[in-house]
Design an enzyme around this catalytic site. Structure first.
Site, PDB file in Angstrom:
ATOM      1  NE  ARG A 189      -3.812   0.027   0.395  1.00  0.00           N
ATOM      2  CZ  ARG A 189      -4.944  -0.234   1.030  1.00  0.00           C
ATOM      3  NH1 ARG A 189      -5.243  -1.455   1.379  1.00  0.00           N
ATOM      4  NH2 ARG A 189      -5.793   0.729   1.287  1.00  0.00           N
TER       5      ARG A 189
ATOM      6  CE1 TYR B  32     -12.243  10.394  -5.254  1.00  0.00           C
ATOM      7  CE2 TYR B  32     -12.474  11.499  -3.142  1.00  0.00           C
ATOM      8  CZ  TYR B  32     -12.607  10.373  -3.924  1.00  0.00           C
ATOM      9  OH  TYR B  32     -13.120   9.222  -3.368  1.00  0.00           O
ATOM     10  N   PRO B  33      -8.773  15.455  -3.920  1.00  0.00           N
ATOM     11  CG  PRO B  33      -8.315  17.765  -3.721  1.00  0.00           C
ATOM     12  CD  PRO B  33      -8.841  16.723  -4.693  1.00  0.00           C
ATOM     13  CG  MET B  34     -10.514  13.005   1.165  1.00  0.00           C
ATOM     14  SD  MET B  34     -11.585  11.554   1.375  1.00  0.00           S
ATOM     15  CE  MET B  34     -12.525  12.032   2.830  1.00  0.00           C
TER      16      MET B  34
HETATM   17  O1  76R Z   1      -8.794  -2.634   6.321  1.00  0.00           O
HETATM   18  C1  76R Z   1      -9.672  -1.848   6.710  1.00  0.00           C
HETATM   19  O2  76R Z   1     -10.680  -2.216   7.343  1.00  0.00           O
HETATM   20  C2  76R Z   1      -9.558  -0.394   6.419  1.00  0.00           C
HETATM   21  C3  76R Z   1      -8.392  -0.065   5.532  1.00  0.00           C
HETATM   22  C4  76R Z   1      -8.583   1.363   5.077  1.00  0.00           C
HETATM   23  C5  76R Z   1      -8.148   2.522   5.729  1.00  0.00           C
HETATM   24  C6  76R Z   1      -7.376   2.660   7.010  1.00  0.00           C
HETATM   25  C7  76R Z   1      -9.274   1.769   3.878  1.00  0.00           C
HETATM   26  C8  76R Z   1      -9.844   0.899   2.963  1.00  0.00           C
HETATM   27  N1  76R Z   1      -9.254   3.131   3.815  1.00  0.00           N
HETATM   28  C9  76R Z   1      -8.576   3.625   4.911  1.00  0.00           C
HETATM   29  C10 76R Z   1      -8.317   4.944   5.230  1.00  0.00           C
HETATM   30 MN1  76R Z   1     -10.141   4.280   2.378  1.00  0.00          MN
HETATM   31  N2  76R Z   1     -10.912   5.402   0.913  1.00  0.00           N
HETATM   32  C11 76R Z   1     -11.133   6.758   0.979  1.00  0.00           C
HETATM   33  C12 76R Z   1     -11.928   7.139  -0.141  1.00  0.00           C
HETATM   34  O3  76R Z   1     -14.906   9.187  -1.548  1.00  0.00           O
HETATM   35  C13 76R Z   1     -14.967   8.890  -0.340  1.00  0.00           C
HETATM   36  O4  76R Z   1     -16.071   8.754   0.257  1.00  0.00           O
HETATM   37  C14 76R Z   1     -13.727   8.699   0.465  1.00  0.00           C
HETATM   38  C15 76R Z   1     -12.469   8.521  -0.400  1.00  0.00           C
HETATM   39  C16 76R Z   1     -12.147   6.000  -0.894  1.00  0.00           C
HETATM   40  C17 76R Z   1     -12.928   5.883  -2.182  1.00  0.00           C
HETATM   41  C18 76R Z   1     -11.513   4.914  -0.222  1.00  0.00           C
HETATM   42  C19 76R Z   1     -11.523   3.599  -0.671  1.00  0.00           C
HETATM   43  N3  76R Z   1      -9.572   5.968   3.383  1.00  0.00           N
HETATM   44  C20 76R Z   1      -8.793   6.023   4.505  1.00  0.00           C
HETATM   45  C21 76R Z   1      -8.562   7.398   4.856  1.00  0.00           C
HETATM   46  C22 76R Z   1      -7.721   7.903   6.026  1.00  0.00           C
HETATM   47  C23 76R Z   1      -8.589   7.998   7.232  1.00  0.00           C
HETATM   48  C24 76R Z   1      -7.824   8.470   8.454  1.00  0.00           C
HETATM   49  O5  76R Z   1      -6.676   8.077   8.640  1.00  0.00           O
HETATM   50  O6  76R Z   1      -8.428   9.225   9.231  1.00  0.00           O
HETATM   51  C25 76R Z   1      -9.244   8.164   3.933  1.00  0.00           C
HETATM   52  C26 76R Z   1      -9.315   9.669   3.871  1.00  0.00           C
HETATM   53  C27 76R Z   1      -9.871   7.258   3.017  1.00  0.00           C
HETATM   54  C28 76R Z   1     -10.688   7.627   1.966  1.00  0.00           C
HETATM   55  N4  76R Z   1     -10.614   2.558   1.359  1.00  0.00           N
HETATM   56  C29 76R Z   1     -10.370   1.263   1.743  1.00  0.00           C
HETATM   57  C30 76R Z   1     -11.116   2.513   0.075  1.00  0.00           C
HETATM   58  C31 76R Z   1     -11.177   1.152  -0.359  1.00  0.00           C
HETATM   59  C32 76R Z   1     -11.646   0.711  -1.753  1.00  0.00           C
HETATM   60  C33 76R Z   1     -10.725   0.377   0.683  1.00  0.00           C
HETATM   61  C34 76R Z   1     -10.582  -1.151   0.703  1.00  0.00           C
HETATM   62  C35 76R Z   1      -9.135  -1.461   0.644  1.00  0.00           C
HETATM   63  C36 76R Z   1      -8.793  -2.796   0.081  1.00  0.00           C
HETATM   64  O7  76R Z   1      -9.581  -3.347  -0.691  1.00  0.00           O
HETATM   65  O8  76R Z   1      -7.699  -3.252   0.389  1.00  0.00           O
END
Ligand code: 76R
Length: 256
Positions: free
Chosen positions: A138, A152-154
């Site tokens: 990752r 996109y940024p968020m």
């Molecule tokens: O394993 C787990 O249960 C969680 C792993 C995981 C983390 C820690 C994970 C999985 N994400 C994490 C953190 Mn995510 N992610 C986003 C977006 O558009 C939106 O609504 C949000 C944008 C998408 C599309 C996405 C997709 N993720 C984060 C964080 C940091 C949070 C923090 O630290 O506070 C953000 C901002 C964020 C946003 N995430 C996944 C995905 C997908 C597809 C997964 C599955 C990963 C996989 O298949 O291995």
């Protein structure tokens, strides 16, 4: 209680979105265009082959719509590598026909919210375990060959009644768990890269998604919009949607 999550950082990322000055391009003499194309292709080929650094990835996309015409994505081990990449590009004849419309600086990030990742951050897993390898992949992603990219940024919301940074670790961990459960159901259809940008750029994360079918991305994001981690706490910046091309196709991209 309000403690920040443990994080680990990997490669630095630059999303470099450029528009093409079509009038200047059409008016340029053929020999200038030829030189611009060969320098553009040369730059992109060398960076995709990571000839400039120890490791990393580079990919180039056309961008749909008015926001830009191309996006160059660089992933490199240091911010200095990104700085050099950006300046090296500016020195090509091709760059003279482009304008930087948008850029985003971030670093790939893994955080210690989930139970499994907490084991990793507490040093309870071997380096060669599946979990450690998953996290390292990752942090040092292989840019997939998928046809489309969505960037996109968020940020996470910070309002009096909806403040991510005022919630407890446990509450955030529960949100992230549900978020991850949704995300994993799109495994195989959507690849993603989460990069942190607190202190680097105007939003808190840069989200890069790849897929061969943009409808998968639309479906994933729609499902996440209804999940509380997004519906209550997410704020979004502009979206950039692109299509991968090989550096050798640059002449066709510029032929319009
Ligand atoms: O394993 C787990 O249960 C969680 C792993 C995981 C983390 C820690 C994970 C999985 N994400 C994490 C953190 Mn995510 N992610 C986003 C977006 O558009 C939106 O609504 C949000 C944008 C998408 C599309 C996405 C997709 N993720 C984060 C964080 C940091 C949070 C923090 O630290 O506070 C953000 C901002 C964020 C946003 N995430 C996944 C995905 C997908 C597809 C997964 C599955 C990963 C996989 O298949 O291995």
């Amino acid at each position: 209680q309000r403690k920040p999550p443990a994080t680990e950082e990997g490669w630095y990322a630059l999303h470099d979105c450029r528009s093409i000055d079509w009038d200047a391009w059409r008016e340029a003499p053929q020999r200038v265009r030829d030189r611009a194309l060969s320098e553009g292709i040369g730059f992109l080929d060398a960076y995709e082959a990571v000839e400039d650094a120890e490791e990393g990835q580079t990919a180039v996309y056309t961008v749909m719509g008015h926001k830009a015409d191309i996006m160059i994505l660089h992933l490199r081990p240091t911010m200095g590598d990104l700085d050099a990449a950006e300046r090296h590009f500016e020195q090509t004849e091709f760059a003279a026909f482009t304008e930087q419309e948008f850029s985003y600086v971030s670093v790939t990030e893994a955080s210690g919210y989930t139970e499994k990742s907490r084991e990793y951050f507490e040093g309870e897993v071997d380096d060669d375990s599946g979990l450690a390898q998953y996290i390292q992949a990752r942090l040092h992603p292989d840019v997939p060959d998928d046809e489309f990219v969505c960037f996109y940024p968020m940020s996470k919301r910070r309002q009096p009644d909806q403040n991510w940074y005022d919630t407890s670790f446990e509450e955030r961990a529960a949100h992230i768990k549900r978020h991850g459960d949704i995300g994993r159901t799109y495994g195989g259809d959507v690849n993603q890269m989460i990069a942190g940008s607190i202190g680097f750029d105007d939003w808190e994360w840069g989200i890069t998604l790849w897929s061969d079918d943009m409808r998968h991305i639309k479906e994933l994001l729609t499902e996440m919009r209804f999940d509380p981690s997004t519906s209550q706490f997410a704020e979004f910046g502009p979206f950039y949607v692109g299509r991968r091309f090989d550096p050798s196709e640059l002449p066709a991209v510029l032929a319009g």
